[in-house]
Motif scaffolding. Structure first.
Motif, PDB file in Angstrom:
ATOM      1  N   GLU A  63       0.842  -1.182   0.000  1.00 22.45           N
ATOM      2  CA  GLU A  63       0.000   0.000   0.000  1.00 22.45           C
ATOM      3  C   GLU A  63       0.880   1.236   0.000  1.00 22.45           C
ATOM      4  O   GLU A  63       1.932   1.246   0.615  1.00 22.45           O
ATOM      5  CB  GLU A  63      -0.855   0.021   1.267  1.00 22.45           C
ATOM      6  CG  GLU A  63      -2.141  -0.731   1.121  1.00 22.45           C
ATOM      7  CD  GLU A  63      -2.972  -0.679   2.379  1.00 22.45           C
ATOM      8  OE1 GLU A  63      -2.743   0.239   3.193  1.00 22.45           O
ATOM      9  OE2 GLU A  63      -3.822  -1.545   2.557  1.00 22.45           O
ATOM     10  N   ASP A  64       0.431   2.291  -0.640  1.00 20.56           N
ATOM     11  CA  ASP A  64       1.201   3.520  -0.537  1.00 20.56           C
ATOM     12  C   ASP A  64       0.654   4.377   0.594  1.00 20.56           C
ATOM     13  O   ASP A  64      -0.266   3.977   1.311  1.00 20.56           O
ATOM     14  CB  ASP A  64       1.271   4.265  -1.866  1.00 20.56           C
ATOM     15  CG  ASP A  64      -0.079   4.813  -2.291  1.00 20.56           C
ATOM     16  OD1 ASP A  64      -1.013   4.782  -1.472  1.00 20.56           O
ATOM     17  OD2 ASP A  64      -0.186   5.267  -3.436  1.00 20.56           O
ATOM     18  N   GLU A  65       1.207   5.558   0.759  1.00 18.17           N
ATOM     19  CA  GLU A  65       0.867   6.346   1.939  1.00 18.17           C
ATOM     20  C   GLU A  65      -0.591   6.781   1.986  1.00 18.17           C
ATOM     21  O   GLU A  65      -1.142   7.047   3.048  1.00 18.17           O
ATOM     22  CB  GLU A  65       1.786   7.573   2.046  1.00 18.17           C
ATOM     23  CG  GLU A  65       3.058   7.212   2.765  1.00 18.17           C
ATOM     24  CD  GLU A  65       4.231   8.029   2.300  1.00 18.17           C
ATOM     25  OE1 GLU A  65       4.084   8.836   1.366  1.00 18.17           O
ATOM     26  OE2 GLU A  65       5.306   7.851   2.885  1.00 18.17           O
ATOM     27  N   GLU A  66      -1.217   6.854   0.814  1.00 16.40           N
ATOM     28  CA  GLU A  66      -2.627   7.255   0.797  1.00 16.40           C
ATOM     29  C   GLU A  66      -3.534   6.063   1.072  1.00 16.40           C
ATOM     30  O   GLU A  66      -4.756   6.197   1.079  1.00 16.40           O
ATOM     31  CB  GLU A  66      -2.999   7.866  -0.557  1.00 16.40           C
ATOM     32  CG  GLU A  66      -2.456   9.264  -0.781  1.00 16.40           C
ATOM     33  CD  GLU A  66      -1.000   9.238  -1.207  1.00 16.40           C
ATOM     34  OE1 GLU A  66      -0.630   8.329  -1.969  1.00 16.40           O
ATOM     35  OE2 GLU A  66      -0.231  10.108  -0.757  1.00 16.40           O
ATOM     36  N   GLY A  67      -2.956   4.899   1.264  1.00 10.21           N
ATOM     37  CA  GLY A  67      -3.776   3.737   1.572  1.00 10.21           C
ATOM     38  C   GLY A  67      -4.276   3.005   0.337  1.00 10.21           C
ATOM     39  O   GLY A  67      -4.969   2.009   0.447  1.00 10.21           O
ATOM     40  N   THR A  68      -3.907   3.482  -0.854  1.00  8.15           N
ATOM     41  CA  THR A  68      -4.309   2.741  -2.050  1.00  8.15           C
ATOM     42  C   THR A  68      -3.322   1.612  -2.304  1.00  8.15           C
ATOM     43  O   THR A  68      -2.149   1.710  -1.927  1.00  8.15           O
ATOM     44  CB  THR A  68      -4.356   3.654  -3.290  1.00  8.15           C
ATOM     45  OG1 THR A  68      -3.262   4.567  -3.183  1.00  8.15           O
ATOM     46  CG2 THR A  68      -5.654   4.407  -3.379  1.00  8.15           C
ATOM     47  N   ASP A  77       7.563  14.825  -0.984  1.00 11.69           N
ATOM     48  CA  ASP A  77       6.962  15.422   0.193  1.00 11.69           C
ATOM     49  C   ASP A  77       8.101  15.804   1.141  1.00 11.69           C
ATOM     50  O   ASP A  77       9.187  15.253   1.044  1.00 11.69           O
ATOM     51  CB  ASP A  77       6.116  14.332   0.874  1.00 11.69           C
ATOM     52  CG  ASP A  77       5.058  14.948   1.767  1.00 11.69           C
ATOM     53  OD1 ASP A  77       4.988  16.190   1.835  1.00 11.69           O
ATOM     54  OD2 ASP A  77       4.309  14.174   2.392  1.00 11.69           O
ATOM     55  N   LYS A 137      -3.567  10.830 -10.970  1.00  7.47           N
ATOM     56  CA  LYS A 137      -3.835  11.836  -9.939  1.00  7.47           C
ATOM     57  C   LYS A 137      -2.564  12.398  -9.285  1.00  7.47           C
ATOM     58  O   LYS A 137      -2.629  13.410  -8.616  1.00  7.47           O
ATOM     59  CB  LYS A 137      -4.756  11.245  -8.869  1.00  7.47           C
ATOM     60  CG  LYS A 137      -4.112  10.084  -8.130  1.00  7.47           C
ATOM     61  CD  LYS A 137      -4.923   9.617  -6.941  1.00  7.47           C
ATOM     62  CE  LYS A 137      -4.253   8.387  -6.404  1.00  7.47           C
ATOM     63  NZ  LYS A 137      -4.263   8.017  -5.138  1.00  7.47           N
ATOM     64  N   GLN A 138      -1.421  11.749  -9.475  1.00  3.45           N
ATOM     65  CA  GLN A 138      -0.206  12.240  -8.820  1.00  3.45           C
ATOM     66  C   GLN A 138       0.168  13.628  -9.313  1.00  3.45           C
ATOM     67  O   GLN A 138       0.540  13.824 -10.424  1.00  3.45           O
ATOM     68  CB  GLN A 138       0.946  11.278  -9.089  1.00  3.45           C
ATOM     69  CG  GLN A 138       0.747   9.930  -8.454  1.00  3.45           C
ATOM     70  CD  GLN A 138       1.133   9.880  -7.009  1.00  3.45           C
ATOM     71  OE1 GLN A 138       1.870  10.735  -6.525  1.00  3.45           O
ATOM     72  NE2 GLN A 138       0.614   8.918  -6.267  1.00  3.45           N
TER      73      GLN A 138
END
Ligand SMILES: CC(C)(COP(=O)(O)OP(=O)(O)OC[C@H]1O[C@@H](n2cnc3c(N)ncnc32)[C@H](O)[C@@H]1OP(=O)(O)O)[C@@H](O)C(=O)NCCC(=O)NCCS
Lengths: 790, 163
Positions: free
Chosen positions: B65-70, B137, B162-163
């Motif tokens: 999973e990435d940091e956004e939870g996707t 970030d 979306k990135q």
């Protein structure tokens, strides 16, 4: 888990106790279990529960004893065995724990979690048969779970039942296919297939290995592993041509992996590596060149470093110093940079200083590095080189100061900080070492939690040098704890990697951990531990003697001195526990930094010898590739085994010493060998039959050695070598160290040899061989230069 | 002479040692073992073949999973360092490229991420200029001494829209 003999209400009570155990509410559990026991005082299962609650509420010993009692009184109860096993596991007494759990399982315990835990524990104690039995049990009770199949494959592999393993794999593939809910991932397929190839190779089932390599290629994404296995297969079946192809694939993937070039050479002894144009290969090939061809290649090799990464250069060429012919050439090459640009001059001075260090001319090295520092005062590396040289000149304080200069030039660099710590502890500056360390420690953390073995070893060595035995021994003790932690860390990963199919890593881990003691840090600290313990033993022995007799004035004085020493040690202990010191009281206590708890276990000579033996036992089976390190540790065992009159171990130790003889340790090494041989002399004849029964490596021990004549010549030879060494190193008799003179007196044979050697025409004791071959080299080199056509 | 190769289990304790000589972020042996048991193919070391010492390493892992939870499979660099005595020889660059290749080929990672001190010039030079990482970030006070971290990423596959 269930209990018989309880009525419904009591049974509920029992169940609630179980819940308390699970919730780790031990205090309440203890209270409630005692209440229940008032009603059923003879119910051993409730007693067991009480025991484990006691165990966890700081009544460790009593809890352990009570759980044992419960088992004895109700041997048929799986529950009692289970609880006793849990306590043994908490004690890290894994062998006992497995025994208990297996009793529980045999007596009807069907808890799958328990069976799985026991299976993992059985791998942990390397009881592979037991593991196989348990995995079979797991599989039988839950054959729908893929992980149980994979665990069973591994268990068959570990006991060498390859045919069984192949069979199980086939069945497993079906189960995987049917398990639509948890589809196997691509990476897992990759791992599983690679494992199967390795298994086939391990089993020497080459037909299968060949088929697997062909069939699985498309499923395998880890090409590094694939080609490594393929290479191994081709080499094993003797198909070198194909092996060469495999290794070429590997070189495409990792052209900087030296192992691959060695593999290539193995498959193709004629191969010309010079076509591989990278620093690794070119640097390696330098060793094979001579004369001008060497000079040219050498210049070509070092030049790029002058542009960019000079401080790393010397390590890259250090290996060339084993060849006397090359040393002068390299020096000349460095000198050519002296009159180029200013920066190149600096590098040249630095290299020449390192050069002098390498040929052991430390004064010259110091002079050159000082010159370099005068040239540029801001380069940390220069100060480190200076520190290293000063260390050789036994100027420890100055060495520390120089390292500290380096540190101050780049305060954010941990390497420089650690180097300074090393030099500080060499100069016996314990508190400074700790303070420096704290600069890179987060608040509240400490070197012991973080397993900073290098630091513990350095501090331990310093403390031992100062004869602060308690604190010193505890530092080594902490190092051994880390090695134990490493071993116990495995426990969590057996099941984990079975679930993820990373069986190859699992097998490697088992192997690596079994060999964990073959590490420099372990060998060094074990040797120092035995030495420190020996000093402690002597100290106690002396105290006993003093206690037993009236004192003469001289002895009184000695006693006073001794007491002063102890006073100092106490002071140091306090130093270790100054309030506000970087290691808080909590840390000091938790890690027993003063060594008090450790010393409590070492009150008698017997205790001490027992502990020495524990380390010696591990040490004597280690195998490490640095002879000097090995020797320093092994020599500590000589006195130990002779005192205990252990001829077989002495014989084994003798082989170890002989195998680890170096130029550097030769004299001392021979002394220890002599001690062993003298001792073993008493056992000739009686020993041989036993040796046959002894371990494999002892059987390989030169059996000839045991016949009388042989022993005598052995002895003579060693005396001779020893005398040679003495003469070589110390040209004049008056310069001999007192122990060397004593040696000559103790061994009349040695005296004869010594005289003989002195009178021989061979004048080897008159010149320094180093200088001689150097001069010769220079001459030869110059002659060559002159004869070369322009 | 330094050889670059995949780590073996025996190397783990030496990687830990190397880390203790290079960085203030340290881990117990178990953490190395954890990486080794699951992602051994992502672990690379630089070994000085004259001394047999490990002089550099990369410790890396995978996340689903990435940091956004996707759900987005990607690699992560847990730790990288090279002993001061062996710097600027290109060793860090080489171990990193090896682990990148395996993240991409074996684990089909979309990208690889890492954290780095904003003041770490050498590392930033390596990640940004040599290896093509981008700053994703900035994380305030990420380190124990309150220094900020750049969270950086390098993409192996196409970035999602979306990135
Ligand atoms: C960062 C570190 C790993 C680099 O290791 P290295 O093996 O010396 O790096 P490389 O030789 O592979 O260098 C590759 C590139 O990094 C950059 N770089 C490396 N050191 C540099 C420095 N001191 N200053 C500026 N750039 C530097 C350069 O762009 C270099 O490319 P180049 O050689 O073509 O100029 C090493 O300095 C180190 O271990 N530092 C301490 C630990 C650390 O900070 N780790 C990173 C934590 S996120």
């Amino acid at each position: 888990m269930k209990s018989t003999e309880l009525n419904a209400k009591q049974n509920n009570e029992f169940k609630s106790l179980m819940r308390l155990l699970e919730a780790k509410d031990y205090k309440k559990g203890l209270k409630n279990s005692e209440k229940l026991l008032e009603q059923v005082p003879d119910n051993q299962e409730v007693v067991s529960l009480k025991a484990i609650f006691m165990y966890y509420t700081e009544e460790r010993e009593a809890g352990l004893a009570l759980a044992y009692q419960a088992v004895l009184k109700n041997l048929a109860s799986d529950f009692c065995w289970h609880i006793y096993g849990l306590i043994q596991k908490a004690e890290k007494n894994y062998i006992q724990a497995v025994k208990c759990f297996i009793q529980a399982i045999n007596k009807g315990e069907e808890n799958l979690q328990l069976i799985r835990d026991t299976a993992n524990l059985s791998i942990h104690i390397r009881d592979f048969e037991g593991n196989n039995w348990l995995r079979q049990k797991l599989l039988n009770s839950k054959p729908g779970m893929v992980v149980n199949w994979v665990g069973f494959i591994l268990s068959q592999h570990l006991i060498g039942n390859y045919a069984g393993a192949f069979n199980t794999i086939k069945l497993t593939e079906d189960v995987i296919k049917k398990d639509i809910q948890n589809p196997i991932k691509k990476v897992e397929i990759n791992e599983f297939k690679l494992y199967q190839i390795q298994l086939a190779i391990d089993a020497k089932d080459f037909q299968r290995a060949k088929q697997n390599l062909l069939d699985f290629k498309n499923d395998i994404t880890d090409l590094v592993s694939f080609y490594e296995l393929e290479y191994e297969y081709f080499i094993k079946i003797g198909d070198n041509t194909s092996a060469i192809q495999s290794v070429k694939h590997l070189l495409d993937l990792q052209p900087q992996n030296w192992k691959y070039y060695q593999m290539l050479q193995k498959a193709d002894p004629q191969v010309d590596l010079s076509i591989y144009n990278n620093t690794l290969v070119q640097g390696r090939l330098l060793a094979q060149k001579e004369g001008d061809s060497f000079l040219n290649s050498f210049l070509q090799f070092i030049d790029p470093f002058f542009q960019k990464s000079l401080p790393s250069l010397f390590r890259e060429i250090k290996h060339l110093y084993t060849d006397p012919n090359k040393i002068e050439i390299m020096k000349k090459a460095f000198e050519t940079y002296l009159d180029k640009s200013q920066i190149e001059k600096l590098w040249a001075l630095m290299l020449l200083s390192q050069h002098s260090y390498q040929i052991k001319d430390y004064n010259q090295s110091l002079e050159l590095i000082n010159e370099a520092i005068e040239h540029t005062a801001t380069l940390p590396e220069l100060y480190l080189i200076k520190a290293k040289t000063l260390k050789k000149l036994q100027k420890f304080k100055e060495a520390y100061e120089s390292a500290d200069r380096a540190r101050q030039l780049d305060l954010a660099d941990r390497y420089l900080n650690n180097q300074t710590i090393k030099y500080a502890s060499l100069a016996n500056m314990i508190v400074v070492s700790q303070d420096l360390l704290s600069l890179f420690l987060k608040d509240g953390s400490d070197p012991y939690e973080l397993q900073m073995i290098w630091f513990e070893l350095n501090i331990g060595r310093t403390l031992l040098r100062l004869n602060y035995l308690g604190p010193a021994l505890q530092q080594f003790n902490l190092i051994f704890k880390h090695f134990q932690e490493m071993c116990d860390d495995q426990l969590e990963f057996y099941q984990y990697s079975i679930r993820r199919y990373t069986l190859r890593s699992l097998l490697q881990m088992i192997d690596a951990i079994d060999k964990r003691h073959d590490a420099k840090y372990f060998i060094q600290s074990a040797g120092l531990m035995i030495e420190g313990l020996e000093r402690l033993r002597v100290r106690i022995q002396e105290q006993r003697k003093i206690e037993q007799k009236k004192l003469t004035p001289k002895e009184k004085k000695l006693l006073a001195k001794q007491q002063q020493k102890e006073q100092e040690e106490k002071l140091l202990k306090e130093q270790f526990s100054i309030e506000g010191h970087i290691f808080s009281r909590d840390i000091q206590k938790r890690f027993d930094l003063s060594g008090e708890q450790l010393l409590d276990q070492l009150k008698t000579q017997e205790d001490i010898i027992k502990m020495q033996n524990r380390f010696a036992q591990v040490l004597i089976h280690t195998n490490f590739n640095n002879k000097e390190v090995n020797f320093q540790a092994f020599k500590q065992m000589v006195g130990l085994y002779i005192n205990q009159q252990k001829p077989l171990l002495c014989a084994k130790l003798l082989t170890k010493l002989r195998n680890n003889e170096t130029e550097q340790n030769r004299i001392v090494n021979h002394k220890y060998q002599l001690m062993l041989i003298q001792f073993l002399n008493k056992y000739q004849g009686t020993l041989l039959p036993y040796i046959k029964e002894y371990q494999q490596d002892l059987i390989q021990f030169d059996q000839q050695f045991w016949n009388d004549v042989q022993i005598k010549t052995q002895l003579d030879q060693i005396i001779k070598r020893h005398c040679e060494a003495i003469i070589k190193e110390k040209p004049f008799e008056e310069n001999l160290e007192s122990e060397d003179l004593q040696f000559l007196q103790e061994y009349p044979q040695a005296k004869v040899e010594y005289m003989n050697l002195k009178q021989t025409t061979h004048p080897f004791y008159k010149y320094d061989p180093n200088i001689e071959w150097q001069n010769h080299q220079i001459k030869e080199y110059q002659e060559k230069q002159q004869t070369q056509p322009l | 002479m330094v050889s670059i190769r995949r780590a073996e289990m025996q190397d783990l304790q030496h990687m830990q040692h190397c880390n203790l000589w290079c960085l203030p972020e340290n881990y117990t042996y178990k953490y190395y073992l954890y990486h080794g048991m699951v992602w051994q193919s992502l672990l690379y070391v630089a070994e000085d073949i004259n001394s047999g010492r490990i002089v550099g390493y990369v410790l890396a892992k995978q996340d689903e999973e990435d940091e956004e939870g996707t759900k987005l499979e990607h690699g992560h660099i847990t730790s990288l360092s090279v002993l001061r005595t062996h710097r600027k020889l290109g060793l860090a660059n080489k171990v990193m490229q090896s682990t990148h290749r395996d993240m991409d080929k074996i684990f089909e990672s979309h990208y690889v991420s890492l954290h780095v001190r904003v003041s770490n010039r050498a590392a930033l030079g390596l990640y940004r200029d040599k290896l093509g990482y981008e700053t994703f970030d900035t994380e305030e006070k990420y380190y124990a001494d309150d220094e900020n971290a750049y969270n950086m990423r390098k993409w192996f596959r196409k970035k999602p829209e979306k990135q």
